[in-house]
Motif scaffolding. Sequence first.
Motif, short mmCIF file in Angstrom:
data_model
loop_
_atom_site.label_atom_id
_atom_site.label_comp_id
_atom_site.label_asym_id
_atom_site.label_seq_id
_atom_site.Cartn_x
_atom_site.Cartn_y
_atom_site.Cartn_z
N VAL A 12 12.85 -15.62 18.46
CA VAL A 12 12.45 -16.95 18.92
C VAL A 12 12.79 -18.00 17.87
O VAL A 12 13.23 -19.11 18.19
N GLU A 13 12.59 -17.67 16.60
CA GLU A 13 12.93 -18.61 15.53
C GLU A 13 14.41 -18.97 15.55
O GLU A 13 14.78 -20.12 15.27
N GLU A 14 15.27 -18.01 15.89
CA GLU A 14 16.70 -18.30 15.99
C GLU A 14 16.96 -19.30 17.11
O GLU A 14 17.77 -20.23 16.97
N LEU A 15 16.28 -19.12 18.25
CA LEU A 15 16.44 -20.05 19.37
C LEU A 15 15.95 -21.44 19.00
O LEU A 15 16.62 -22.45 19.27
N TYR A 16 14.78 -21.53 18.38
CA TYR A 16 14.22 -22.83 17.98
C TYR A 16 15.13 -23.53 16.98
O TYR A 16 15.36 -24.74 17.06
N LYS A 17 15.66 -22.78 16.04
CA LYS A 17 16.51 -23.38 15.01
C LYS A 17 17.77 -23.98 15.65
O LYS A 17 18.20 -25.09 15.31
N ARG A 18 18.34 -23.25 16.60
CA ARG A 18 19.54 -23.76 17.26
C ARG A 18 19.21 -24.99 18.10
O ARG A 18 19.95 -25.98 18.12
N ALA A 19 18.08 -24.94 18.82
CA ALA A 19 17.69 -26.06 19.67
C ALA A 19 17.38 -27.31 18.84
O ALA A 19 17.80 -28.42 19.19
N ASN A 20 16.68 -27.12 17.74
CA ASN A 20 16.34 -28.27 16.89
C ASN A 20 17.59 -28.86 16.24
O ASN A 20 17.62 -30.05 15.91
N LEU A 67 26.08 -19.28 22.70
CA LEU A 67 25.19 -18.89 21.60
C LEU A 67 23.73 -18.98 22.03
O LEU A 67 22.91 -18.11 21.68
N PHE A 68 23.38 -20.02 22.80
CA PHE A 68 22.03 -20.11 23.34
C PHE A 68 21.75 -18.93 24.27
O PHE A 68 20.65 -18.36 24.26
N SER A 69 22.74 -18.58 25.06
CA SER A 69 22.58 -17.45 25.98
C SER A 69 22.31 -16.16 25.22
O SER A 69 21.46 -15.34 25.63
N GLN A 70 22.99 -15.97 24.09
CA GLN A 70 22.74 -14.80 23.25
C GLN A 70 21.32 -14.81 22.69
O GLN A 70 20.65 -13.77 22.66
N ASP A 71 20.86 -15.98 22.27
CA ASP A 71 19.49 -16.09 21.75
C ASP A 71 18.48 -15.66 22.81
O ASP A 71 17.53 -14.92 22.53
#
Length: 439
Positions: A65-73, A131-135
């Motif tokens: 989840v942290e990886e997803l948040y980091k990319r989104a932010n 990349l979001f899809s992978q997250d």
Amino acid sequence: MKLKIRNINKIKTADIKLDGLTVIAGANSSGKSTVGKLLFSMVKSQANAEFLNHQSKEEKLRKRVEELYKRANGCFSRYDDAKLAEILPLPISRFIAPLVELTDKEEIKRRLGKISSWIESKDISPRIKSLFSQDIDNISIALGDSKAADIASEVRVFTESEFMNKICSYKTKESKAKLEYDNPNSFLSLEFADDLINQVYFEGDDYLSDATYVESPLYLHILDTLLYAATYQEYQTRPMMTFRGMVPIHIKDLANKLHALQMVPSGKESQSEYGLSELMGGRFAFDKDSKVLKFFSERMGMELSPINIASGIKTFGMVQILLETQVIGNDKILIWDEPENHLHPQWQVTFAELLVKLAKRGIPVIISTHSPYFVQGIRYFSAKHDLETFTNYYLAEEEEDSRLSVIHDVKDDLNQIFSKLAAPLNAIMNVDEARRNRN
């Protein structure tokens, strides 16, 4: 052990024994390295999954989840996009806590689907969307809370790095790989579709605890550079690392293992039985004051930088370091790609004996080569050290119609290897004929 491969990268089919010392010969671009990278990926994935399996579901989920948040932010602004706060609320625990409690797969799919739909609606590049899809897929895998899910997650990481998302053979939709251990009831089986891990099957508790993949002894004099380099995954998850050089995981893994030599107490040298110090005329060690890797030359009575040491000595030095850091052993396989590189024919033969001795001590070793000197060295010293039964030979040959390679067992007919490797030299032996054709 056995490794079975079907339509992986360059290889159409292969069935390879790994019960001692395994030699894979063949021309360049015949798939030899594919075997090593695949084996490395499978062993490391299963070993890492064993570690992850001891973590709680929440710990594993938080990392994804942290990886997803980091990319989104990094891509969107919470001030300008109110939907972001709704989809990915702060603190992160508000997102994680409800997911951890869910057991309904359809509800999990629905919640993650909302994020996917929101991402799909954004005006961002196809690469960033993927990349979001992978997250999101990684979060789904973590919610599976099973060893198979952990292995699948690790396999994705390693195959992305080692094969750059091109693991299925050309014009092939589905690929398979199976690693069978000594216990017939223990195995790891992977199935890929469209270059992505599709299914993971495993049975039993046997597994190799580690794998070390060596490509070049020259890594010793660029060790600091390799330690500073980033892997493919680090590039994807840490945008600020893009100014660093990128290397596959197996290179970063090896660099870390070589660097671990500085943690070995003096007097704990475990390689004396192989005569490495005598062969090299010294040994590699980290200088106590500068913390820099040096070669301590007994013959010259001085310290030398690895860059000033012959490549052949560095080859033997790699083994010295791997033995002293104990990263190779009876449950830790050593994979060496073309060890004859940088070696004079005599040292090729000497190094062949060293690898035979390692295998004789129970260290599983697999090498790829296109040197007849090296193959004959393995053949001779396997006989001398009574390892013939557990030394296996394979020849990788490309098929004309498919352009893929089939790896054949040639243990009972090594002339197939020697004929193949000697053919280029035979073609240029008749100098008189060349002169006649010129005239």
